[in-house]
Structures are given as C-alpha cells and as structure tokens.
Design an enzyme around this catalytic site. Structure first.
Site: not given
Ligand code: NDP
Length: 283
Positions: A52, A96, A119
């Site tokens: 990322k 994460q 997200d």
C-alpha cells in the site's frame, strides 16, 4: 475459449488515471493523504502494508505510516484514530486487519470518521451502500465492478449469482450489482443446489475461499466469470474458487488467479483516497 479479463492491465490503467488526478489536485495545493495503521507484526499484514505504501508513492499520494507494537492498547489505538480523524492532511484512514485479540475490531472501525473510511467498512458507509447512496465503497467489490465496467459488461437486467456472503466481498458486491440493475442471487454455504443457481447466471462472482469449487459445467455458455478467491495449494501455487480451465471453455470472459481481481483492491484504495481528497478540495 473465453477472453481473459486482465486485472493487472485494468489496474495499471486506473492507476494512471489516479496519478493524473493526484497531479491536478497538487496544482491546487492539495496532496491526497492516506494513513495506514498496522498493529503487531503479522507477516502477511506487513506485506500488504508495504504494498500500500509503495502504491501511494507511485501515484503521488502522501502515505502516513503508523507501525505499532502488538502490545498497543485499545485506548492508544482509539486515540491515534481520533488524532487522524482531525488531521487535515489525511483523507483516508486504513487500519490493517486482523487486529490483535485484545482489541475490539468493530470498536476501532466504528471510530474511524465515515468521511475518511476509505475501506468502506464503517456502518455508516455500509448503510449508504445499502440505500443506494454510496460514499466510500469497499475496495475489493468496487474493484470487481470497475473490472466489469472496463470489460464493457452492462448489468441491466442480467442474472448475477454471487457465491459468498461476507461483509467484505459477497454482500457489498451483491448490493453494487443491484444498484446497476442486475437481478441478484446471493448464495452461501447453506444454499440448496448451488450448481443449479450458478447455471442460471449471466455473471458469476465467486468469493468463497475454496480452491476450484465452482466447476466448469456449472457455467452457462457465454457467462462472465469473476473469481475473487485466492487459495494457496501446495507450496507456491495460487488458484481461485473457479475451475479456471474448464470454466474458460464455456465463459465468454473470465478473470485469472493470480492477475485478476487481486491487483484491483489496492488500486481502489488509492481511488477512494483520491475521491476523498477531491471532496476536501470542494469543501
Ligand atoms: P469468508 O470466509 O469471509 O466468506 C466465505 C463465504 O463463502 C461465506 O459466505 C460462506 O458461507 C461461503 N461458503 C463457504 N463454503 C461454501 C460452499 N461450500 N458453498 C457455498 N458457499 C460457501 O471469505 P471472504 O469473503 O473474506 O473471501 C473470499 C475469498 O476471496 C477468499 O479466497 C479470499 O482470500 C478472497 N479475497 C480476495 C481479495 C483480493 O483479491 N484482493 C480480497 C478479499 C478476499 P457462510 O456465510 O454460510 O459461511
């Protein structure tokens, strides 16, 4: 033989578009910023976080990394999230997953400002998606939709069969297909006669996590097959949820594994971050 839907090529094309979108924003003195929070040292999570960060650097997005020890308390993590929610340089916050056991995952995800929830997992954004007024859409299913769009598949009136009902893939992709006017059947482990359901599909989206479970003779002639599954078999080989060789004999188009949906997920994370920064620019 089916056309292969090349996820790498589609992702590269979208990343080009993102890079130029970032460059235009920078001309207005806005640099899109993504905060990536990693707690602990799970090796797979470390790899994802590094990917990322690299992807941010390639597209000109500022990446703000927070690598915390596995002993970080829930309170400490909540206070970091609060700080990032108020940080004007940050347009997207990504925590994460999975988090260590002593931290309540849903409490953390709920604490992320819905306007920075790149997200798309916050209940606010899940609700917006369900009511057909999406703000942030979760990256993997959003990537599936972009692939269908770039392949020229019009979902209006089509029978879409989604196999798998998880919150991160199956359910949101079903809602996204519904929003595109498909007739959607959402299947799962208790579905009766799954092969018969899949045989009706003009578009099959597999998100199960079982190697090659969907057989070639379940696929209707000419169907489009999107395989989200990533399953490791043996030491090195990755396969999807669909028997690629046999399904490819009947499908009109199919995604490979690897090189299909996989490259789209991070791409859509960057896309969501850019969209968020554009909203900052307009506010
Ligand atoms: P989950 O394990 O959360 O969900 C799996 C779903 O499949 C569940 O809804 C389950 O049903 C259903 N299922 C399990 N067995 C069967 C069966 N025999 N018949 C029908 N349905 C079944 O998985 P995820 O959604 O998180 O991930 C699915 C796959 O996609 C995995 O291989 C994962 O690695 C991959 N993935 C890939 C990504 C990427 O490419 N970037 C990102 C995210 C996921 P039930 O609800 O009844 O238990």
């Amino acid at each position: 033989m089916a056309n292969i839907i090349d996820g790498k090529a589609i992702a590269a094309e979208i990343r080009e578009e993102i890079s130029s979108g970032v460059a235009s924003l920078k001309e207005k003195n806005i640099t899109p910023g993504l905060a990536v929070v990693l707690v602990g040292d799970d090796p797979a999570s470390r790899v994802y976080v590094t990917m990322k960060e690299k992807a941010c650097a390639q597209t000109g997005i500022f990446s703000d990394e927070h690598k915390l020890s596995a002993e970080t308390s829930e309170e400490e993590l909540l206070s970091l999230i609060a700080q990032l929610n108020n940080d004007e340089r940050i347009d997207g916050i990504l925590v994460q997953l999975p988090l260590p056991d002593h931290i309540d995952e849903s409490k953390i995800l709920d604490a992320i400002s819905p306007t920075k929830d790149v997200d798309g997992f916050h209940p606010y954004n899940v609700g917006r998606l369900a009511t057909g007024t999406p703000l942030f859409q979760p990256c993997t299913p959003y990537g599936v939709m972009k692939m269908l769009e770039k392949t020229g598949v019009d979902l209006t009136g089509k029978e879409v069969v989604v196999v798998g009902r998880s919150n991160i893939v199956g359910k949101p992709v079903a809602l996204m297909c519904l929003a595109q006017h498909a007739t959607v059947t959402l299947c799962h482990s208790r579905t009766a006669d799954l092969p018969a359901k899949v045989r009706q599909a003009d578009v099959v989206i597999a998100a199960v996590g079982r190697p090659e479970m969907i057989k070639g003779d379940w696929i209707k002639e000419g169907a489009v097959v999107i395989d989200v599954g990533v399953n490791r078999v043996g030491e090195k080989k990755l396969v999807g949820d669909v028997d690629f060789a046999a399904a490819g004999e009947r499908a009109s188009a199919i995604t490979p594994v690897p090189g299909g949906v996989g490259p789209m997920t991070i791409t859509m994370l960057l896309y969501n971050t850019l969209e968020s920064a554009k909203r900052r620019g307009n506010s």
